[in-house]
Design a protein around this motif. Structure first.
Motif, PDB file in Angstrom:
ATOM      1  N   GLY A  18       0.853  -1.198   0.000  1.00  0.00           N
ATOM      2  CA  GLY A  18       0.000   0.000   0.000  1.00  0.00           C
ATOM      3  C   GLY A  18       0.885   1.243   0.000  1.00  0.00           C
ATOM      4  N   HIS A  45      -4.096  -1.635  -3.763  1.00  0.00           N
ATOM      5  CA  HIS A  45      -5.419  -2.119  -4.220  1.00  0.00           C
ATOM      6  C   HIS A  45      -6.562  -1.659  -3.338  1.00  0.00           C
ATOM      7  N   LYS A  46      -6.268  -1.347  -2.063  1.00  0.00           N
ATOM      8  CA  LYS A  46      -7.374  -0.987  -1.159  1.00  0.00           C
ATOM      9  C   LYS A  46      -8.157   0.216  -1.691  1.00  0.00           C
ATOM     10  N   TRP A  47      -7.432   1.173  -2.275  1.00  0.00           N
ATOM     11  CA  TRP A  47      -8.105   2.363  -2.800  1.00  0.00           C
ATOM     12  C   TRP A  47      -8.944   2.018  -4.028  1.00  0.00           C
ATOM     13  N   GLU A  50     -11.732  -1.271  -2.221  1.00  0.00           N
ATOM     14  CA  GLU A  50     -12.477  -1.208  -0.958  1.00  0.00           C
ATOM     15  C   GLU A  50     -13.104   0.167  -0.706  1.00  0.00           C
ATOM     16  N   ARG A  51     -13.351   0.907  -1.769  1.00  0.00           N
ATOM     17  CA  ARG A  51     -14.002   2.210  -1.585  1.00  0.00           C
ATOM     18  C   ARG A  51     -15.251   2.256  -2.466  1.00  0.00           C
ATOM     19  N   TYR A 137      -6.038  -1.728   8.894  1.00  0.00           N
ATOM     20  CA  TYR A 137      -7.295  -1.960   8.181  1.00  0.00           C
ATOM     21  C   TYR A 137      -7.225  -3.227   7.339  1.00  0.00           C
ATOM     22  N   ALA A 159     -16.401  -2.012   3.193  1.00  0.00           N
ATOM     23  CA  ALA A 159     -15.354  -2.326   2.202  1.00  0.00           C
ATOM     24  C   ALA A 159     -15.965  -2.879   0.910  1.00  0.00           C
TER      25      ALA A 159
END
Ligand SMILES: Cc1cc2nc3c(=O)[nH]c(=O)nc-3n(C[C@H](O)[C@H](O)[C@H](O)COP(=O)(O)OP(=O)(O)OC[C@H]3O[C@@H](n4cnc5c(N)ncnc54)[C@H](O)[C@@H]3O)c2cc1C
Length: 424
Positions: A18, A45-47, A50-51, A137, A159
């Motif tokens: 991240g 990848h979270k952005w 998971e948004r 997170y 998420a």
């Protein structure tokens, strides 16, 4: 998927690709320290995954200060929407050119000899040092009571929430009034859905006050320079974020106003039983406390303006536009027409791969600005690792630079040991 041949040994291994892990890689590369970044999915990848669709930053764009990659768009005081954030990160990924191995999970980090053994889904390597950048997170948290909801109700964690259309027709229960819960409740409310919102103890903050974004005032006052080592700050690391939004140029989130417009509000969820959700009778307290913090931050700004003799629009104190007449103790979900529940109940960290003596009794890594007591082990990207911005775009670069400076000293000292021994 990135594929680079693995070496058997690295000076540094970074766990997590991240923004924290990539920032570490930037400074490791700049210091010429050989390293690898293991990322169990894909970089940042979270952005991307998971948004929700209408997601935008809560922090102003000018606070995006990844290493050598400040926000350079046309709207520094605006709030990037999801696609813009992803583009900003993709440009950072291109710039850093991290030696990242994606789709590769680190399963174990343990001490071995004078260094560390790192077991991954792609093989095992050894390292002189390891940076844990997997954030707080890691896994969506859903209270156990969720298992007792009727099967007819769709359950989604924030998420996985995307947009109002992706939920079945009917009313929606959002559990949790932190930043995500409030913004998703607003997203649904604006789309004309009947929303029920379970509140918690999250504080709130004005978006604009006395002519400026509150974040601008707090920057000027020096709030973002305060460190966890300053008096009375230690307890901050577990604080809930203030709720407000950057949507449509930014505005307050006022749950009392939402209530006037038809949103149903409740105190904290206690449990679920027989198709009913049971609440603590503390809605009034939650709303009052959020407003107390809101007015307290504004009062801090008032004092700053007075002390500096700054010309600004007059002060104001928020006056509640709605008060709960009763505290609802329980709700029959089917009778209320609720067809989906969104769990805005946060995330839990997952340090299970780190078989290292660095955690306190609560499972939190003991460290000072990312430097743990176990030589060679570092942590990055946690909220209040050092400052408020440490877990955000604002502060991760400064922490990463500090950590890599320390790591560079550590590996240089280690390299010196055999030389000194030979000299003897
Ligand atoms: C809903 C939400 C809104 C936010 N809004 C803002 C905002 O407005 N402004 C702001 O500045 N910040 C915001 N943040 C906070 C922050 O910027 C993000 O949480 C950021 O993603 C943290 O980056 P990170 O690199 O520390 O962790 P992450 O992005 O979580 O990255 C950790 C990485 O580690 C990987 N990983 C985990 N375990 C392993 C393993 N065992 N092996 C290999 N890889 C592993 C994961 O796949 C992940 O890619 C927000 C956060 C959330 C959740």
């Amino acid at each position: 998927m990135t594929s680079i041949p693995l070496k058997s040994h690295y000076t540094a291994v970074v766990v997590g690709g991240g923004q924290a892990g990539l920032s570490a890689s930037y400074y490791l590369g700049r210091a010429g320290i050989d390293h690898v970044v293991f990322e169990k999915k894909t970089a940042a990848h979270k952005w991307k995954t998971e948004r929700w669709d209408a997601f935008c930053l809560v922090t102003p764009n000018y606070q995006c200060l990844l290493p050598d990659h400040p926000y350079d768009g046309a709207d520094p005081h605006g709030f990037m929407v999801k696609d813009e954030i992803v583009a900003y990160l993709d440009r950072f990924i291109d710039k850093v050119k991290a030696p990242i191995v994606e789709q590769t999970e680190v399963r174990l980090v343990e001490r071995k000899g004078g260094g560390f053994r790192v077991e991954t889904s792609a093989g095992t390597v050894t390292a002189d040092s390891v940076i844990l950048a997997t954030s707080l997170y890691a896994d969506p948290f859903i209270p156990r009571a969720g298992a007792r909801l009727p099967e007819t109700i769709l359950q989604v964690h924030t998420a996985d929430y995307r947009n109002p259309q992706s939920l079945p027709d009917g009313a929606v229960m959002v559990v949790g009034s932190g930043q995500s819960g409030c913004q998703i409740a607003e997203d649904l409310h604006l789309a004309g859905r009947k929303v029920h919102l379970v509140t918690g103890n999250a504080p709130r903050c004005a978006r604009f006050y006395r002519g400026r974004d509150v974040v601008d005032w707090l920057t000027e006052i020096g709030q973002y320079e305060i460190t966890i080592a300053d008096d009375g700050m230690e307890k901050k690391k577990h604080d809930t974020n203030h709720y407000l939004t950057g949507r449509d140029g930014g505005r307050d989130i006022d749950l009392r106003q939402f209530a006037l417009e038809g949103m149903a509000l409740y105190g904290r969820m206690e449990t679920v039983s027989g198709g009913r959700m049971i609440f603590r009778p503390n809605l009034r307290q939650n709303l009052d406390e959020a407003d107390r913090v809101y007015n307290g931050i504004n009062a801090l700004i008032d004092r700053h303006i007075a002390a500096k003799g700054i010309e600004a629009p007059p002060p104001s104190v928020y006056q509640p536009v709605w008060e709960p007449q009763t505290e609802t103790g329980e709700l029959d979900l089917a009778a209320a027409g609720i067809t989906s529940v969104i769990w805005a109940t946060g995330f839990t960290p997952d340090w299970s791969f780190a078989a290292l003596p660095i955690f306190d009794g609560t499972g939190y890594p003991v460290q000072r600005r990312g430097v743990t007591g176990l030589p060679g082990i570092y942590v990055l990207g946690l909220p209040w690792l050092w400052t408020w911005g440490s877990g955000r775009f604002l502060g991760v670069a400064k922490d990463a630079e500090y950590v890599i400076d320390h790591l560079a000293g550590f590996v240089a000292d280690r390299a010196d040991v055999p030389r000194r021994a030979t000299a003897c």
